[in-house]
Design a protein around this motif. Structure first.
Motif, PDB file in Angstrom:
ATOM      1  N   CYS A 191       5.309   3.261  15.232  1.00 55.22           N
ATOM      2  CA  CYS A 191       4.074   2.515  15.474  1.00 55.22           C
ATOM      3  C   CYS A 191       4.087   1.860  16.845  1.00 55.22           C
ATOM      4  CB  CYS A 191       3.887   1.435  14.411  1.00 55.22           C
ATOM      5  SG  CYS A 191       3.520   2.100  12.795  1.00 55.22           S
ATOM      6  N   SER A 192       3.015   2.096  17.576  1.00 51.89           N
ATOM      7  CA  SER A 192       2.829   1.423  18.852  1.00 51.89           C
ATOM      8  C   SER A 192       1.356   1.033  18.972  1.00 51.89           C
ATOM      9  CB  SER A 192       3.245   2.341  20.009  1.00 51.89           C
ATOM     10  OG  SER A 192       2.505   3.557  19.948  1.00 51.89           O
ATOM     11  N   CYS A 193       0.855   0.456  17.883  1.00 49.17           N
ATOM     12  CA  CYS A 193      -0.553   0.051  17.854  1.00 49.17           C
ATOM     13  C   CYS A 193      -0.800  -1.096  18.825  1.00 49.17           C
ATOM     14  CB  CYS A 193      -0.934  -0.409  16.444  1.00 49.17           C
ATOM     15  SG  CYS A 193      -0.915   0.890  15.202  1.00 49.17           S
ATOM     16  N   PRO A 194      -1.891  -1.019  19.593  1.00 48.42           N
ATOM     17  CA  PRO A 194      -2.245  -2.153  20.446  1.00 48.42           C
ATOM     18  C   PRO A 194      -2.692  -3.325  19.578  1.00 48.42           C
ATOM     19  CG  PRO A 194      -3.967  -0.518  20.478  1.00 48.42           C
ATOM     20  CD  PRO A 194      -2.836   0.076  19.690  1.00 48.42           C
ATOM     21  N   SER A 195      -2.637  -4.528  20.114  1.00 54.73           N
ATOM     22  CA  SER A 195      -3.005  -5.703  19.324  1.00 54.73           C
ATOM     23  C   SER A 195      -4.494  -5.703  18.975  1.00 54.73           C
ATOM     24  CB  SER A 195      -2.626  -6.989  20.049  1.00 54.73           C
ATOM     25  OG  SER A 195      -3.265  -7.028  21.312  1.00 54.73           O
ATOM     26  N   VAL A 196      -5.325  -5.096  19.815  1.00 57.02           N
ATOM     27  CA  VAL A 196      -6.756  -4.982  19.527  1.00 57.02           C
ATOM     28  C   VAL A 196      -6.970  -3.664  18.790  1.00 57.02           C
ATOM     29  CG1 VAL A 196      -9.046  -4.800  20.568  1.00 57.02           C
ATOM     30  CG2 VAL A 196      -7.341  -6.305  21.571  1.00 57.02           C
ATOM     31  N   HIS A 197      -7.826  -3.656  17.808  1.00 60.26           N
ATOM     32  CA  HIS A 197      -8.125  -2.470  16.997  1.00 60.26           C
ATOM     33  C   HIS A 197      -6.911  -1.973  16.220  1.00 60.26           C
ATOM     34  CE1 HIS A 197     -11.430  -1.992  20.136  1.00 60.26           C
ATOM     35  NE2 HIS A 197     -11.981  -2.475  19.044  1.00 60.26           N
ATOM     36  N   SER A 198      -6.110  -2.889  15.735  1.00 63.86           N
ATOM     37  CA  SER A 198      -4.973  -2.548  14.885  1.00 63.86           C
ATOM     38  C   SER A 198      -5.196  -3.166  13.515  1.00 63.86           C
ATOM     39  CB  SER A 198      -3.679  -3.104  15.471  1.00 63.86           C
ATOM     40  OG  SER A 198      -3.403  -2.468  16.691  1.00 63.86           O
ATOM     41  N   PHE A 199      -4.906  -2.385  12.474  1.00 65.45           N
ATOM     42  CA  PHE A 199      -5.164  -2.842  11.120  1.00 65.45           C
ATOM     43  C   PHE A 199      -4.040  -2.429  10.197  1.00 65.45           C
ATOM     44  CE2 PHE A 199      -9.149  -1.861  13.312  1.00 65.45           C
ATOM     45  CZ  PHE A 199      -9.743  -3.099  13.277  1.00 65.45           C
ATOM     46  N   LEU A 200      -4.072  -2.940   8.970  1.00 66.69           N
ATOM     47  CA  LEU A 200      -3.075  -2.613   7.951  1.00 66.69           C
ATOM     48  C   LEU A 200      -3.747  -1.964   6.760  1.00 66.69           C
ATOM     49  CD1 LEU A 200      -1.052  -5.956   7.815  1.00 66.69           C
ATOM     50  CD2 LEU A 200      -0.383  -3.846   8.968  1.00 66.69           C
ATOM     51  N   PHE A 201      -3.042  -1.002   6.134  1.00 67.98           N
ATOM     52  CA  PHE A 201      -3.510  -0.460   4.859  1.00 67.98           C
ATOM     53  C   PHE A 201      -3.228  -1.478   3.799  1.00 67.98           C
ATOM     54  CE2 PHE A 201      -3.144   3.821   6.800  1.00 67.98           C
ATOM     55  CZ  PHE A 201      -4.372   4.312   6.459  1.00 67.98           C
TER      56      PHE A 201
ATOM     57  N   ALA B 245       0.813  -1.216   0.000  1.00 66.64           N
ATOM     58  CA  ALA B 245       0.000   0.000   0.000  1.00 66.64           C
ATOM     59  C   ALA B 245       0.849   1.271   0.000  1.00 66.64           C
ATOM     60  CB  ALA B 245      -0.925   0.009   1.205  1.00 66.64           C
ATOM     61  N   LEU B 246       2.111   1.151   0.378  1.00 65.64           N
ATOM     62  CA  LEU B 246       2.998   2.311   0.444  1.00 65.64           C
ATOM     63  C   LEU B 246       3.408   2.758  -0.955  1.00 65.64           C
ATOM     64  CD1 LEU B 246       4.676   4.200   2.297  1.00 65.64           C
ATOM     65  CD2 LEU B 246       6.526   2.541   2.087  1.00 65.64           C
ATOM     66  N   ASP B 247       3.172   4.039  -1.243  1.00 69.03           N
ATOM     67  CA  ASP B 247       3.572   4.626  -2.525  1.00 69.03           C
ATOM     68  C   ASP B 247       5.041   5.021  -2.422  1.00 69.03           C
ATOM     69  OD1 ASP B 247       3.509   5.823  -5.087  1.00 69.03           O
ATOM     70  OD2 ASP B 247       3.010   7.760  -4.192  1.00 69.03           O
ATOM     71  N   SER B 248       5.876   4.463  -3.282  1.00 67.78           N
ATOM     72  CA  SER B 248       7.319   4.683  -3.188  1.00 67.78           C
ATOM     73  C   SER B 248       7.715   6.139  -3.451  1.00 67.78           C
ATOM     74  CB  SER B 248       8.066   3.755  -4.144  1.00 67.78           C
ATOM     75  OG  SER B 248       7.618   3.963  -5.470  1.00 67.78           O
ATOM     76  N   ARG B 249       6.902   6.882  -4.191  1.00 69.03           N
ATOM     77  CA  ARG B 249       7.240   8.287  -4.478  1.00 69.03           C
ATOM     78  C   ARG B 249       6.873   9.213  -3.322  1.00 69.03           C
ATOM     79  NH1 ARG B 249       4.293   9.009  -9.658  1.00 69.03           N
ATOM     80  NH2 ARG B 249       4.418   6.817 -10.159  1.00 69.03           N
ATOM     81  N   SER B 250       5.649   9.094  -2.835  1.00 66.58           N
ATOM     82  CA  SER B 250       5.202  10.008  -1.772  1.00 66.58           C
ATOM     83  C   SER B 250       5.539   9.494  -0.373  1.00 66.58           C
ATOM     84  CB  SER B 250       3.697  10.230  -1.866  1.00 66.58           C
ATOM     85  OG  SER B 250       2.997   9.053  -1.488  1.00 66.58           O
ATOM     86  N   LEU B 251       5.874   8.205  -0.267  1.00 66.32           N
ATOM     87  CA  LEU B 251       6.130   7.546   1.019  1.00 66.32           C
ATOM     88  C   LEU B 251       4.920   7.634   1.954  1.00 66.32           C
ATOM     89  CD1 LEU B 251       9.859   8.485   1.641  1.00 66.32           C
ATOM     90  CD2 LEU B 251       8.908   6.393   0.662  1.00 66.32           C
ATOM     91  N   HIS B 252       3.728   7.584   1.358  1.00 69.08           N
ATOM     92  CA  HIS B 252       2.486   7.533   2.118  1.00 69.08           C
ATOM     93  C   HIS B 252       1.666   6.364   1.603  1.00 69.08           C
ATOM     94  CE1 HIS B 252       2.330  11.113   4.655  1.00 69.08           C
ATOM     95  NE2 HIS B 252       3.047  11.713   3.717  1.00 69.08           N
ATOM     96  N   CYS B 253       0.817   5.828   2.465  1.00 74.98           N
ATOM     97  CA  CYS B 253      -0.090   4.773   2.053  1.00 74.98           C
ATOM     98  C   CYS B 253      -1.308   5.381   1.383  1.00 74.98           C
ATOM     99  CB  CYS B 253      -0.547   3.953   3.256  1.00 74.98           C
ATOM    100  SG  CYS B 253       0.466   2.507   3.545  1.00 74.98           S
ATOM    101  N   TYR B 254      -1.797   4.711   0.350  1.00 74.52           N
ATOM    102  CA  TYR B 254      -3.023   5.139  -0.295  1.00 74.52           C
ATOM    103  C   TYR B 254      -4.163   5.057   0.717  1.00 74.52           C
ATOM    104  CZ  TYR B 254      -0.297   4.436  -4.534  1.00 74.52           C
ATOM    105  OH  TYR B 254       0.673   4.500  -5.498  1.00 74.52           O
ATOM    106  N   GLY B 255      -4.917   6.126   0.849  1.00 75.63           N
ATOM    107  CA  GLY B 255      -6.059   6.131   1.756  1.00 75.63           C
ATOM    108  C   GLY B 255      -5.745   6.511   3.180  1.00 75.63           C
ATOM    109  N   ASP B 256      -4.517   6.992   3.460  1.00 76.94           N
ATOM    110  CA  ASP B 256      -4.188   7.323   4.852  1.00 76.94           C
ATOM    111  C   ASP B 256      -4.760   8.666   5.304  1.00 76.94           C
ATOM    112  OD1 ASP B 256      -2.515   9.256   3.748  1.00 76.94           O
ATOM    113  OD2 ASP B 256      -0.710   8.552   4.754  1.00 76.94           O
TER     114      ASP B 256
ATOM    115  N   TRP C 154     -13.873   3.995   4.293  1.00 79.33           N
ATOM    116  CA  TRP C 154     -13.048   2.786   4.321  1.00 79.33           C
ATOM    117  C   TRP C 154     -13.933   1.590   4.001  1.00 79.33           C
ATOM    118  CZ3 TRP C 154     -14.732  -0.921   7.661  1.00 79.33           C
ATOM    119  CH2 TRP C 154     -15.533  -0.502   8.730  1.00 79.33           C
ATOM    120  N   GLN C 155     -13.272   0.510   3.566  1.00 79.49           N
ATOM    121  CA  GLN C 155     -13.959  -0.760   3.320  1.00 79.49           C
ATOM    122  C   GLN C 155     -13.040  -1.882   3.752  1.00 79.49           C
ATOM    123  OE1 GLN C 155     -15.693  -1.352  -0.555  1.00 79.49           O
ATOM    124  NE2 GLN C 155     -15.600  -3.570  -0.346  1.00 79.49           N
TER     125      GLN C 155
END
Length: 96
Positions: free
Chosen positions: A86-96, A42-53, A65-66
């Motif tokens: 990143c220090s996301c808790p194991s609950v309510h953590s997701f990936l782009f 999902a990471l765009d190599s040019r902008s270094l951002h994920c699509y939809g962030d 979101w879907q």
């Protein structure tokens, strides 16, 4: 990096998932904060951002979101902040 979002609206389809790989959708609740990690591909190599962030969104702008694996599970959320470490808790953590 990770992005924190506040869930605003969730469709009833998130609660009607019967496959083992979609059980996590049952725990989504309006008002909860979720943490989403930006990873390849999902990471765009040019902008270094994920699509939809939501990096270009205005404060309190509703973003759509879907969920993968259940096209009936979707909703809106508001971007709260980006976390460079990143220090996301194991609950309510997701990936782009």
């Amino acid at each position: 990096y990770c992005v924190e979002f506040q869930l605003v609206d969730i469709t009833p389809g998130c609660l009607q998932s019967h496959h083992w790989y979609t059980h996590w959708m049952r725990y989504l609740r309006e008002g909860h904060t979720v943490c989403v990690e930006c990873q390849h591909p999902a990471l765009d190599s040019r902008s270094l951002h994920c699509y939809g962030d939501g990096s270009g969104s205005k404060k309190n702008q509703l973003l759509h979101w879907q969920a993968v694996g259940n096209p009936r599970c979707k909703g809106t959320w508001k971007r709260i902040r980006q976390l460079d470490t990143c220090s996301c808790p194991s609950v309510h953590s997701f990936l782009f």
